[in-house]
Design a protein around this motif. Sequence first.
Motif, PDB file in Angstrom:
ATOM      1  N   MET A   1       5.647 -12.482  -4.846  1.00 16.62           N
ATOM      2  CA  MET A   1       7.253 -11.972  -4.723  1.00 16.62           C
ATOM      3  C   MET A   1       7.602 -11.188  -3.681  1.00 16.62           C
ATOM      4  SD  MET A   1       7.308 -11.763  -9.007  1.00 16.62           S
ATOM      5  CE  MET A   1       9.254 -11.065  -8.942  1.00 16.62           C
TER       6      MET A   1
ATOM      7  N   HIS B   1       2.663  -9.597  -9.127  1.00 13.90           N
ATOM      8  CA  HIS B   1       2.717 -10.726  -8.406  1.00 13.90           C
ATOM      9  C   HIS B   1       2.960 -10.606  -6.793  1.00 13.90           C
ATOM     10  CE1 HIS B   1       4.195 -10.771 -12.536  1.00 13.90           C
ATOM     11  NE2 HIS B   1       3.181 -11.848 -12.899  1.00 13.90           N
TER      12      HIS B   1
ATOM     13  N   HIS C   1       7.313  -6.865 -14.049  1.00 14.97           N
ATOM     14  CA  HIS C   1       7.513  -6.696 -12.689  1.00 14.97           C
ATOM     15  C   HIS C   1       7.595  -5.255 -12.069  1.00 14.97           C
ATOM     16  CE1 HIS C   1       7.703 -11.034 -12.499  1.00 14.97           C
ATOM     17  NE2 HIS C   1       8.607 -11.169 -13.271  1.00 14.97           N
TER      18      HIS C   1
ATOM     19  N   CYS D   1       6.129  -7.261  -5.254  1.00 18.58           N
ATOM     20  CA  CYS D   1       5.697  -6.852  -6.759  1.00 18.58           C
ATOM     21  C   CYS D   1       4.359  -6.850  -6.721  1.00 18.58           C
ATOM     22  CB  CYS D   1       6.100  -8.041  -7.894  1.00 18.58           C
ATOM     23  SG  CYS D   1       5.687  -7.819  -9.451  1.00 18.58           S
TER      24      CYS D   1
HETATM   25 CU   LIG Z   1       6.079  -9.433 -10.797  1.00 17.31          CU
END
Ligand SMILES: [Cu+2]
Length: 331
Positions: free
Chosen positions: A139, A136, A82, A133
């Motif tokens: 997030m 992702h 991450h 993130c």
């Molecule tokens: Cu992530």
Amino acid sequence: MEIIPYRKPKNDKIIGVLVIILFVLSTGACQTAFAENRTITIPSGASNPHFETEAKFWYSPPVLTIHKDDVVKWLNSDTEIHTVTSGKGIDRGQLAQGKMNGTSDGYFDSGPFKPGQSWSFTFDKEGTFYYFCTIHPWMVGAIVVSQTIPDYATDAQGNKIEKWPVVKYTQDKQIEADLSWEPHVILTGEQVTFVFNFYNPSTSSSLMTSTPYRFVIIQNGTEIFSADDVTQYSGGYKYFVFNKSGPVEFKLENIDNTVRSVYFSTTVFDNPSEIKKEIPIIQPARNLELSQATMIIFVGPPIAALAFVIVWAKWGDKLWKKKNQQAEKRE
Ligand SMILES: [Cu+2]
């Protein structure tokens, strides 16, 4: 004549207890001025954007309030790589539309870090900072760096006010004005009580007359309050709630309908509880409340309609028959 023997006043104990309570209250209200280390965990399952993820939040806690110069450490407890990148991630709506990029603002960026690794950042400025993130982008989290509020009042120049009440004299030294305000450290949205008294400095006696005066509050160069009044006994009081932070001046002017005036100053701070209210809710990783709401909106009306149809089929039919029977009878 009766002689009254001296008795130790019973109030001693009560005063002692009050002093202790006040002491506890005042220390409880203090905020530590030392830099702290805080940890945010990236929980297992955080990379999953769907409701069934085991992670409750993408970053836990999703909103963290700290003070300037505090160090925040993000610990990757997930099984994937991450990042912690300042800027705006995407919301569920954008995710549904296939948008897969957040927008970084360049303040901080951890770069990718592996499961079990951590990354730290020292926040050296006040404000609210959103992050996400990059791998992702759903997030998302936020860090609120609140003002360091001193546990003592200062004047507008930042000098500590050592003695209460604050004593000021008119230019001609004919009138002494003692002003105090409670609480001493003023926060936005909290009621402040100003209490003041006028004295004659040459005799040190109160001005026990109805003395006219005007109470004025000036903040950031703008007059935000003004009231003409008359003292009761030797003084008066005023209540006020500040909406904005920043340096303020309190003026007692037109004293006794003359040009005599005194002025005091201090600083108003942003109320930490008000700052928190301004933060938009960071969506949790798992949003059971949302799915329940969806149930009510999308499943509720069809169920209600179906129930109506069943009830109507059963009772409506009977009603219809009854009506027909009555009509037949009349014939
Ligand atoms: Cu992530």
